[in-house]
Scaffold this motif. Sequence first.
Motif, PDB file in Angstrom:
ATOM      1  N   SER A  48       0.827  -1.220   0.000  1.00 50.98           N
ATOM      2  CA  SER A  48       0.000   0.000   0.000  1.00 50.98           C
ATOM      3  C   SER A  48       0.855   1.262   0.000  1.00 50.98           C
ATOM      4  CB  SER A  48      -0.980   0.012   1.185  1.00 50.98           C
ATOM      5  OG  SER A  48      -0.294   0.033   2.405  1.00 50.98           O
ATOM      6  N   GLY A  49       1.811   1.294  -0.928  1.00 48.96           N
ATOM      7  CA  GLY A  49       2.564   2.520  -1.152  1.00 48.96           C
ATOM      8  C   GLY A  49       3.676   2.799  -0.162  1.00 48.96           C
ATOM      9  N   LEU A  85       9.605  -3.381  14.449  1.00 50.10           N
ATOM     10  CA  LEU A  85       8.449  -4.241  14.642  1.00 50.10           C
ATOM     11  C   LEU A  85       8.945  -5.669  14.487  1.00 50.10           C
ATOM     12  CD1 LEU A  85       5.055  -4.223  14.298  1.00 50.10           C
ATOM     13  CD2 LEU A  85       5.725  -5.075  12.104  1.00 50.10           C
ATOM     14  N   VAL A  86       8.363  -6.586  15.268  1.00 52.54           N
ATOM     15  CA  VAL A  86       8.764  -7.991  15.163  1.00 52.54           C
ATOM     16  C   VAL A  86       7.565  -8.831  14.754  1.00 52.54           C
ATOM     17  CG1 VAL A  86       9.525  -9.999  16.493  1.00 52.54           C
ATOM     18  CG2 VAL A  86      10.638  -7.812  16.839  1.00 52.54           C
ATOM     19  N   LEU A  87       7.771  -9.707  13.776  1.00 50.44           N
ATOM     20  CA  LEU A  87       6.770 -10.725  13.451  1.00 50.44           C
ATOM     21  C   LEU A  87       7.230 -12.005  14.148  1.00 50.44           C
ATOM     22  CD1 LEU A  87       6.273 -10.167   9.609  1.00 50.44           C
ATOM     23  CD2 LEU A  87       4.916  -9.264  11.492  1.00 50.44           C
ATOM     24  N   PHE A  88       6.442 -12.445  15.119  1.00 50.79           N
ATOM     25  CA  PHE A  88       6.813 -13.650  15.873  1.00 50.79           C
ATOM     26  C   PHE A  88       6.019 -14.821  15.302  1.00 50.79           C
ATOM     27  CE2 PHE A  88       6.181 -15.877  20.209  1.00 50.79           C
ATOM     28  CZ  PHE A  88       7.103 -16.846  19.872  1.00 50.79           C
ATOM     29  N   LEU A  89       6.748 -15.744  14.682  1.00 52.77           N
ATOM     30  CA  LEU A  89       6.102 -16.833  13.970  1.00 52.77           C
ATOM     31  C   LEU A  89       5.977 -18.058  14.859  1.00 52.77           C
ATOM     32  CD1 LEU A  89       5.452 -16.095  11.153  1.00 52.77           C
ATOM     33  CD2 LEU A  89       7.136 -17.685  10.290  1.00 52.77           C
ATOM     34  N   SER A 110      10.420  -6.358  25.722  1.00 50.01           N
ATOM     35  CA  SER A 110      11.112  -5.395  24.860  1.00 50.01           C
ATOM     36  C   SER A 110      10.283  -4.138  24.578  1.00 50.01           C
ATOM     37  CB  SER A 110      11.465  -6.044  23.530  1.00 50.01           C
ATOM     38  OG  SER A 110      10.305  -6.129  22.725  1.00 50.01           O
ATOM     39  N   LYS A 111       8.998  -4.156  24.897  1.00 47.67           N
ATOM     40  CA  LYS A 111       8.127  -2.986  24.683  1.00 47.67           C
ATOM     41  C   LYS A 111       8.034  -2.604  23.198  1.00 47.67           C
ATOM     42  CE  LYS A 111       7.922  -1.606  29.209  1.00 47.67           C
ATOM     43  NZ  LYS A 111       8.341  -2.904  29.803  1.00 47.67           N
ATOM     44  N   LEU A 112       8.370  -3.570  22.321  1.00 46.96           N
ATOM     45  CA  LEU A 112       8.371  -3.284  20.886  1.00 46.96           C
ATOM     46  C   LEU A 112       7.053  -3.801  20.329  1.00 46.96           C
ATOM     47  CD1 LEU A 112      10.608  -2.286  18.946  1.00 46.96           C
ATOM     48  CD2 LEU A 112      11.064  -4.665  18.431  1.00 46.96           C
ATOM     49  N   PRO A 113       6.497  -3.156  19.279  1.00 49.73           N
ATOM     50  CA  PRO A 113       5.293  -3.749  18.690  1.00 49.73           C
ATOM     51  C   PRO A 113       5.599  -5.153  18.143  1.00 49.73           C
ATOM     52  CG  PRO A 113       5.964  -1.779  17.482  1.00 49.73           C
ATOM     53  CD  PRO A 113       6.872  -1.897  18.645  1.00 49.73           C
ATOM     54  N   VAL A 114       4.788  -6.137  18.558  1.00 54.59           N
ATOM     55  CA  VAL A 114       4.984  -7.519  18.102  1.00 54.59           C
ATOM     56  C   VAL A 114       3.672  -7.994  17.491  1.00 54.59           C
ATOM     57  CG1 VAL A 114       5.429  -9.892  18.836  1.00 54.59           C
ATOM     58  CG2 VAL A 114       6.645  -8.002  19.934  1.00 54.59           C
ATOM     59  N   VAL A 159       0.711  -4.846   9.717  1.00 49.62           N
ATOM     60  CA  VAL A 159       2.085  -4.347   9.818  1.00 49.62           C
ATOM     61  C   VAL A 159       2.088  -2.841   9.555  1.00 49.62           C
ATOM     62  CG1 VAL A 159       4.362  -4.372   8.710  1.00 49.62           C
ATOM     63  CG2 VAL A 159       3.220  -6.529   9.233  1.00 49.62           C
ATOM     64  N   MET A 160       1.376  -2.413   8.525  1.00 44.56           N
ATOM     65  CA  MET A 160       1.324  -0.992   8.174  1.00 44.56           C
ATOM     66  C   MET A 160       0.718  -0.169   9.310  1.00 44.56           C
ATOM     67  SD  MET A 160       2.749  -0.414   5.583  1.00 44.56           S
ATOM     68  CE  MET A 160       3.718  -1.498   4.668  1.00 44.56           C
ATOM     69  N   ARG A 161      -0.328  -0.751   9.946  1.00 42.45           N
ATOM     70  CA  ARG A 161      -0.976  -0.033  11.040  1.00 42.45           C
ATOM     71  C   ARG A 161      -0.010   0.141  12.213  1.00 42.45           C
ATOM     72  NH1 ARG A 161      -4.501  -0.437  14.556  1.00 42.45           N
ATOM     73  NH2 ARG A 161      -4.125  -2.602  15.068  1.00 42.45           N
ATOM     74  N   ARG A 162       0.827  -0.890  12.464  1.00 40.80           N
ATOM     75  CA  ARG A 162       1.652  -0.889  13.669  1.00 40.80           C
ATOM     76  C   ARG A 162       3.016  -0.231  13.479  1.00 40.80           C
ATOM     77  NH1 ARG A 162      -0.088  -5.409  16.767  1.00 40.80           N
ATOM     78  NH2 ARG A 162       1.504  -4.881  18.304  1.00 40.80           N
ATOM     79  N   LEU A 163       3.465  -0.113  12.239  1.00 41.40           N
ATOM     80  CA  LEU A 163       4.779   0.510  12.028  1.00 41.40           C
ATOM     81  C   LEU A 163       4.681   1.989  12.314  1.00 41.40           C
ATOM     82  CD1 LEU A 163       6.393  -0.959   8.793  1.00 41.40           C
ATOM     83  CD2 LEU A 163       7.236  -1.133  11.117  1.00 41.40           C
ATOM     84  N   PRO A 164       5.651   2.547  13.011  1.00 38.88           N
ATOM     85  CA  PRO A 164       5.597   3.988  13.266  1.00 38.88           C
ATOM     86  C   PRO A 164       5.707   4.737  11.953  1.00 38.88           C
ATOM     87  CG  PRO A 164       7.724   3.072  13.910  1.00 38.88           C
ATOM     88  CD  PRO A 164       6.859   1.908  13.541  1.00 38.88           C
ATOM     89  N   GLU A 165       4.882   5.772  11.811  1.00 38.29           N
ATOM     90  CA  GLU A 165       5.033   6.650  10.640  1.00 38.29           C
ATOM     91  C   GLU A 165       6.314   7.416  10.861  1.00 38.29           C
ATOM     92  OE1 GLU A 165       3.649   7.463   7.872  1.00 38.29           O
ATOM     93  OE2 GLU A 165       1.740   6.395   7.885  1.00 38.29           O
ATOM     94  N   LYS A 166       7.218   7.349   9.901  1.00 42.68           N
ATOM     95  CA  LYS A 166       8.495   8.050  10.105  1.00 42.68           C
ATOM     96  C   LYS A 166       8.307   9.529   9.824  1.00 42.68           C
ATOM     97  CE  LYS A 166      11.320   4.846  11.257  1.00 42.68           C
ATOM     98  NZ  LYS A 166      12.566   4.820  11.937  1.00 42.68           N
ATOM     99  N   SER A 167       8.870  10.336  10.712  1.00 43.01           N
ATOM    100  CA  SER A 167       8.799  11.764  10.459  1.00 43.01           C
ATOM    101  C   SER A 167       9.828  12.092   9.382  1.00 43.01           C
ATOM    102  CB  SER A 167       9.170  12.515  11.726  1.00 43.01           C
ATOM    103  OG  SER A 167      10.454  12.079  12.133  1.00 43.01           O
ATOM    104  N   ALA A 168       9.570  13.142   8.651  1.00 42.48           N
ATOM    105  CA  ALA A 168      10.555  13.546   7.655  1.00 42.48           C
ATOM    106  C   ALA A 168      11.791  14.038   8.395  1.00 42.48           C
ATOM    107  CB  ALA A 168       9.979  14.659   6.794  1.00 42.48           C
ATOM    108  N   ASP A 169      12.956  13.766   7.823  1.00 39.55           N
ATOM    109  CA  ASP A 169      14.184  14.235   8.473  1.00 39.55           C
ATOM    110  C   ASP A 169      14.222  15.749   8.457  1.00 39.55           C
ATOM    111  OD1 ASP A 169      14.982  11.660   8.645  1.00 39.55           O
ATOM    112  OD2 ASP A 169      16.027  11.694   6.726  1.00 39.55           O
ATOM    113  N   ASP A 170      14.839  16.322   9.487  1.00 37.06           N
ATOM    114  CA  ASP A 170      15.048  17.768   9.421  1.00 37.06           C
ATOM    115  C   ASP A 170      16.406  18.009   8.768  1.00 37.06           C
ATOM    116  OD1 ASP A 170      13.383  16.883  11.394  1.00 37.06           O
ATOM    117  OD2 ASP A 170      14.657  17.637  13.022  1.00 37.06           O
TER     118      ASP A 170
END
Length: 437
Positions: A48-49, A85-89, A110-114, A159-170
Amino acid sequence: MGNLVAIVGRPNVGKSTLFNRLTQTRQAIVSDEAGTTRDRQYGKCEWSGREFSVVDTGGWVVNSDDIFEGEIRKQVIIATEEADLVLFLVDVKSGMTDLDADVAQILRRSKLPVILVANKADDGKDLYDQYEFYKLGLGDPFCVSAATGSGTGDLLDEVMRRLPEKSADDLEDGIPRFAVVGRPNAGKSSLINAFIGEERHIVTDIAGTTRDSIYTRYDKFGFDFYLVDTAGIRRKNKVSENLEFYSVMRSIRAIENSDVCILMIDATRGIEAQDMNIFQLIQKNNKSLVVVVNKWDLVEDKSQVVISTFENAIRQRMAPFTDFPIIFASAITKQRIFRVLETAKQVYLNRKVRIGTTKLNEVMLPIIEATPPPSVKGKYIKIKYVAQVPDTQIPTFVFYANLPQYVKEPYKRFLENKIRANWTLTGSPINVFVRQK
């Protein structure tokens, strides 16, 4: 800034199958010609882009049959330190094991999105077996079959929902980004310190979160660039045994976020498998390259013969891409440190070279006429015209021919070499395409 997704799990739950399923869209673009066995473990996925990188941790285990639980735990820890993000299989067919519970515990801490992925759910009754995985405390399992692809679309949406949207670099545009990469102890930090020196006040740090690369703006002596630094971010975990996987995970981000990679090789150790792994990453991401042979002050014999032998060895290992600068330097004595910067700057500019169409055809068409592509099945291939494609990330040339499908890889390499022989594109990768005229 790219996101990094790691696939973890015990052996034989289908990590590689899922990895291939997610990255298959790119397989067409990535050629496996010079690949090491390991470069299957890293790829890109587009959905999705948006694009993100995927790492399959399974490919880094020494002998995957009787693999020690300790190794797997270590890999999971490295993965959680580096990934977004981790995909735990887990495997629906064989159910939950103690090792699954162990891994889940590390992931919860780890407090990481899984995302918990229940694989091998090939038919309806498997869906009922997913419920035991709620015990892992990682939320709803996503049922997929990596082998057939069922359920993977929903998984990617999640995965798309859970991945942080990256801010544009300054970061200012048009200023090159250099990444210093190499395996541990090749002298990356010493080189970065040698560049920046004690005069820390010229440096403006744009700090990301711990997971992002830190960009250091370097602006003196007529050089102006960002140093992409992932080296000094976190405490060194006790992962010395699994160094190879560790150094690759560390390098991915720095390489993806840079324009030019300065690959450090230890003069006292020569070129090793780990250096090759990092080189593969640089190539896969189409980054420009400067090779620095560091610790040159420690080498006894500095004769021209030794230098040429060393250079040839490096170029042979990295063939077919051989048009890159090699600098013998020492970060400690600061020998040729500025040469490294000058070269990196030049290599960055080479990436931006524009060659006029008229000039290109004047030079290339006679060469092609003298050595045309070999005929295939009695058909003669005629190349009529060549042009550089504007506004591409790396110099990209299109040759228009009557039968493009018959122009094979060796001839494209011949064309690339002739372009390199006539214009300075040192250090920069090139794309050569043959299209229907």
